[in-house]
Design an enzyme around this catalytic site. Structure first.
Site, PDB file in Angstrom:
ATOM      1  N   GLU A  63       0.817  -1.208   0.000  1.00 63.92           N
ATOM      2  CA  GLU A  63       0.000   0.000   0.000  1.00 63.92           C
ATOM      3  C   GLU A  63       0.854   1.264   0.000  1.00 63.92           C
ATOM      4  OE1 GLU A  63      -1.869  -2.812   3.127  1.00 63.92           O
ATOM      5  OE2 GLU A  63       0.047  -2.582   2.080  1.00 63.92           O
ATOM      6  N   THR A 207      20.090 -38.876  -0.523  1.00 61.96           N
ATOM      7  CA  THR A 207      20.200 -38.047  -1.725  1.00 61.96           C
ATOM      8  C   THR A 207      21.574 -37.403  -1.807  1.00 61.96           C
ATOM      9  OG1 THR A 207      17.821 -37.611  -1.779  1.00 61.96           O
ATOM     10  CG2 THR A 207      19.229 -36.043  -2.918  1.00 61.96           C
ATOM     11  N   ASP A 211      23.861 -38.394  -4.945  1.00 59.40           N
ATOM     12  CA  ASP A 211      23.890 -37.365  -5.996  1.00 59.40           C
ATOM     13  C   ASP A 211      24.865 -36.225  -5.734  1.00 59.40           C
ATOM     14  OD1 ASP A 211      21.877 -38.837  -7.152  1.00 59.40           O
ATOM     15  OD2 ASP A 211      20.263 -37.509  -6.497  1.00 59.40           O
TER      16      ASP A 211
END
Length: 375
Positions: A63, A207, A211
């Site tokens: 605003e 993971t 990876d």
């Protein structure tokens, strides 16, 4: 909570200007958390004379930016804002005071703010000052854009999104564990935008070991989220990508009190933040306790990218809010499944989803859904 709308031209105009305010609000995605995304449009005689959005946490609200941008006096205008104006001092002064001071003809609000510090007080302040207020224009859309904020402010725990790429037959890797790349480059760019939109990204230690990911935003412009690794026994190699360059992207390792003390000391000597939580009887991290702790750290949203064990645990414990599946037009046959055993023996107990959006990215299908519990 404000005046009701009559069907007709004024209502359609209100919707049109609120749609513009929503488009503006989305520009703050990823930058304003744990605050909400908010957009504002100032209109006189059906012309936009000012507009703005909340650009960054700690900076001026929508605003105020809209009022600062006006090309003529805002007195007598209609001010549209997607979320109820704040009425308290925080990082910035109350927006509602500035709105009242400019003497608008009317203020149109998409939805009330669930924050207990606001929660109707902004609307009441406007009405007490004689400013007509309309509430609920495109309310559902205004709530959906801030679903993470709404959950966080009401529960003090983060909004949790599960994201994975899979083949059409539900594999996130082959039987040998190979997974690069299941999805197309456009889908991977989309996944990096998701990273930017969340405060933190979470994976399991499996993971990291398989990876060695960076878990940063590289394929699109955006900020890097906090990287969280669930590693109950601190098996993470000190050479892992995720432990490097903490100034670029921070890392939080979450372990249990069964973790190796010497490894813990070495990690902390490297400046890595390690959170130790009590273990459950199986030696695993107690996930509800973790999310409560993340809430105390103002982490309002978490993107979970795997692996299968973490995805399965979160679904089993009903801790996920959103699921984004990237389905590639490939069949892998035997391999690693996206979701493991949930101990579901009949379809009545299956976890129900509400498909919010389905669309294409490159050759892939994106399914963006919300969790709704057992069917």
């Amino acid at each position: 909570m404000g005046t009701a709308h009559a069907k007709g031209k004024s209502f359609l105009n209100d919707e049109s200007f609120m749609k513009r305010a929503l488009r503006l609000a989305r520009k703050g995605e990823g930058w304003v958390s744990p605050n909400p995304m908010v957009g504002s449009v100032i209109v006189r005689n059906n012309r936009i004379i000012g507009e703005g959005y909340h650009r960054k946490f700690g900076q001026a609200h929508a605003e105020i930016n809209a009022l600062e941008s006006v090309t003529e006096s805002a007195e007598g205008s209609t001010i549209y804002v997607t979320l109820e104006p704040c009425s308290h001092y925080g990082k910035t002064p109350p927006c509602v005071d500035r709105l009242i001071a400019c003497r608008p003809q009317r203020v149109v609000i998409g939805t009330a703010d669930p924050n207990p510090l606001v929660a109707g007080k902004g609307i009441e302040a406007l009405q007490r000052s004689g400013v007509p207020v309309s509430v609920g224009v495109l309310e559902e859309a205004c709530r959906q854009i801030n679903e993470a904020f709404f959950k966080f402010i009401q529960s003090r725990t983060p909004f949790v999104t599960l994201k994975y790429a899979q083949t059409l037959d539900g594999r996130i890797a082959t039987a040998t564990g190979h997974s690069r790349w299941i999805s197309s480059l456009p889908s991977r760019r989309f996944a990096h935008r998701l990273r930017h939109a969340h405060d933190a990204i979470m994976v399991g230690i499996g993971t990291v070991l398989s990876d060695d990911p960076e878990l940063t935003v590289r394929l699109v412009r955006g900020k890097n989220p906090l990287r969280i690794v669930l590693d109950s026994r601190l098996r993470i190699p000190l050479t892992s990508h995720i432990l490097q360059d903490q100034g670029k992207a921070g890392t939080l390792l979450v372990a249990t009190d069964r973790a190796d003390g010497e490894k813990l000391a070495r990690l902390r000597d490297l400046g890595i933040d390690v959170l130790i939580l009590p273990a459950d009887p199986s030696g695993r991290i107690v996930l509800p306790s973790l999310f409560r702790e993340l809430g105390t750290r103002n982490i309002a949203s978490v993107l979970v990218e795997g692996g299968s064990g973490v995805l399965t645990a979160l679904l089993a414990e009903d801790l996920a809010d959103r699921l984004v599946a990237i389905v590639a037009p490939k069949i892998a046959g035997k391999g690693i499944e996206a979701v493991g055993d949930l101990n579901i023996t009949d379809m009545k107990s299956a976890i129900g989803l509400i498909f919010r959006r389905t669309y294409r990215k490159g050759d892939d299908l994106i399914i963006d859904a919300r969790l709704r519990g057992p069917a």
